[in-house]
Design an enzyme around this catalytic site. Structure first.
Site, PDB file in Angstrom:
ATOM      1  N   CYS A 145       6.202  -1.540  13.467  1.00 36.05           N
ATOM      2  CA  CYS A 145       4.625  -1.217  13.333  1.00 36.05           C
ATOM      3  C   CYS A 145       3.869  -1.678  14.693  1.00 36.05           C
ATOM      4  O   CYS A 145       2.676  -1.009  14.927  1.00 36.05           O
ATOM      5  CB  CYS A 145       3.831  -1.249  12.137  1.00 36.05           C
ATOM      6  SG  CYS A 145       4.783  -0.591  10.793  1.00 36.05           S
ATOM      7  N   HIS A 175      -3.640  -0.353  12.412  1.00 37.01           N
ATOM      8  CA  HIS A 175      -2.512   0.221  12.118  1.00 37.01           C
ATOM      9  C   HIS A 175      -2.763   0.776  10.835  1.00 37.01           C
ATOM     10  O   HIS A 175      -3.369   0.105  10.122  1.00 37.01           O
ATOM     11  CB  HIS A 175      -1.292  -0.891  11.991  1.00 37.01           C
ATOM     12  CG  HIS A 175      -0.111  -0.288  11.543  1.00 37.01           C
ATOM     13  ND1 HIS A 175       0.482   0.754  11.788  1.00 37.01           N
ATOM     14  CD2 HIS A 175       0.553  -0.693  10.342  1.00 37.01           C
ATOM     15  CE1 HIS A 175       1.566   1.009  11.049  1.00 37.01           C
ATOM     16  NE2 HIS A 175       1.787   0.040  10.061  1.00 37.01           N
ATOM     17  N   ASN A 208       1.704   6.548   7.239  1.00 37.64           N
ATOM     18  CA  ASN A 208       2.250   5.322   8.138  1.00 37.64           C
ATOM     19  C   ASN A 208       3.244   6.147   9.297  1.00 37.64           C
ATOM     20  O   ASN A 208       4.365   6.243   8.783  1.00 37.64           O
ATOM     21  CB  ASN A 208       2.599   4.423   7.426  1.00 37.64           C
ATOM     22  CG  ASN A 208       2.990   3.086   8.255  1.00 37.64           C
ATOM     23  OD1 ASN A 208       3.114   3.124   9.528  1.00 37.64           O
ATOM     24  ND2 ASN A 208       3.159   2.181   7.701  1.00 37.64           N
TER      25      ASN A 208
END
Ligand code: UT7
Length: 339
Positions: free
Chosen positions: A117, A257, A287
């Site tokens: 990520c 994020h 996500n």
């Protein structure tokens, strides 16, 4: 005015697949419900890249094409393409190579960067260094993941979170001091145990047994990752502000994020930022791993103004995490003139 070359973001492109997977769709697949997913994560729907043979490069290509169109450049002008991803088309060659070929970016070299990520944030720092060195003039940094390729849609703890998407930015030299200002990147390999893919690498190559044991999917101990993420993202963002003598008042936008709305809230609180200054699109895309940060910039580009201080922050598998301070280089309505 400073004579030092900085790396400015001069255009943003993005791509999300058309197909949506909503919380209500997931209710039919696993034992879950819309209310739980919304309140525990913030996700309402995610995009899924469908079609045989469709891969991460098929999202990178339209994102980069859009960016070139916005900036009025041809793919041949790109010097280097960096793709942050953990779902490359193949283990090798790099997705960046494949994407350059599909784009006709025949003068570019490129590589993939694996930092889960934090992939976009790590790639942005490397891309900025290439520009700052004076050696390259147009570096494209992309964050892209086809998470649906490595998600077990019988595991309710992971399938509700992730989605597919890609975003890209163009970096160019700037002599007004705009662009990437500072960045703190961290990594801790002892976090591997909490978030990883068990098989498919050199440690455990694919076997019939590994497939049957579902070891080619994301394995995540959610609660442990959550705790590290809250602390990691908030700490590093606060440290970045402090070492640049900034407070929340000086920041126009936080680009966090998009893993969990509760992690985003904790980071914003720690930085003293009200919700209006936080980019949040987790409800629409879930996500997308390396895709989240550039997809936020893509969605918010029209609101960004030249000179805005922006903090990008991420936390992900590895563990990897970090925060980057950017002085935005253009007002979207005036893309080609202001940079
Ligand atoms: O982007 C990379 C980094 N990743 C992250 O930052 C993710 C960080 N972790 C998280 O976001 C959260 O831990 C999750 C969203 C993954 C899980 O949320 P949680 O609040 O930590 O839930 P939990 O795992 O503690 O589970 C709480 C309860 C459990 O039931 P019991 O044991 O209390 O009866 C779970 O079985 O919720 C249950 N549960 C669910 N219920 C309905 C777990 N998943 C679901 C679900 N639907 N999808």
């Amino acid at each position: 005015m400073s004579n030092k070359i900085t790396a400015a973001i001069t255009a943003v492109g993005g791509y999300v697949p058309e197909d949506k997977l909503t919380n209500f769709d997931l209710e039919k697949i696993v034992e879950t419900n819309d209310e739980w997913i919304r309140t525990r994560t913030g996700v309402e729907e995610r995009r899924i890249l469908k079609g045989a043979g469709m891969a991460t490069s098929d999202m990178v290509v339209p994102a980069v094409r859009q960016l070139c169109e916005k900036r009025g450049i041809q793919p041949e002008e790109i010097d280097c393409l960096i793709v942050g991803t953990v779902t490359p088309d193949h283990v090798f060659p790099a997705t960046a190579n494949i994407a350059c070929d599909k784009l006709g970016a025949k003068n570019a070299w490129g590589f993939d960067l694996s930092a889960a990520c934090s992939g976009f944030l790590y790639s942005l720092t490397i891309g900025a260094s290439l520009i700052e060195s004076g050696r390259y003039k147009k570096v494209v940094v992309c964050g892209a993941d086809k998470m649906s390729a490595i998600i077990d849609y019988t595991d309710r703890a992971t399938c509700i979170i992730f989605g597919d998407g890609a975003g890209a930015v163009l970096l160019e030299p700037n002599e007004e001091g705009l662009g990437i200002q500072d960045s703190i990147l961290k990594s801790d390999g002892s976090g591997c145990q909490f978030l990883h893919m068990k098989a498919g690498g050199s440690k455990q190559p694919a076997t019939t047994e590994s497939v049957l044991a579902k070891e080619h999917f994301v394995y995540q101990e959610g609660q442990a990752v959550f705790k590290f993420a809250v602390k990691g993202m908030a700490d590093v963002s606060a440290e970045l502000l402090e070492r640049n003598n900034l407070t929340g008042d000086d920041i126009s936008w936080l680009v966090p994020h998009q893993a969990n709305l509760r992690i985003i809230d904790a980071t914003a609180n720690r930085m003293g930022l009200p919700k209006e200054k936080v980019m949040i699109n987790i409800q629409r895309y879930g996500n997308t791993t390396a895709g989240t940060l550039p997809l936020c910039l893509w969605d918010w580009e029209s609101k960004l103004k030249k000179g805005d201080n922006i903090v990008l922050a991420a936390f992900g598998g590895g563990f990897t995490w970090g925060a980057t301070l950017v002085k935005w280089a253009y007002t979207a309505s005036d893309v080609s003139k202001s940079v």
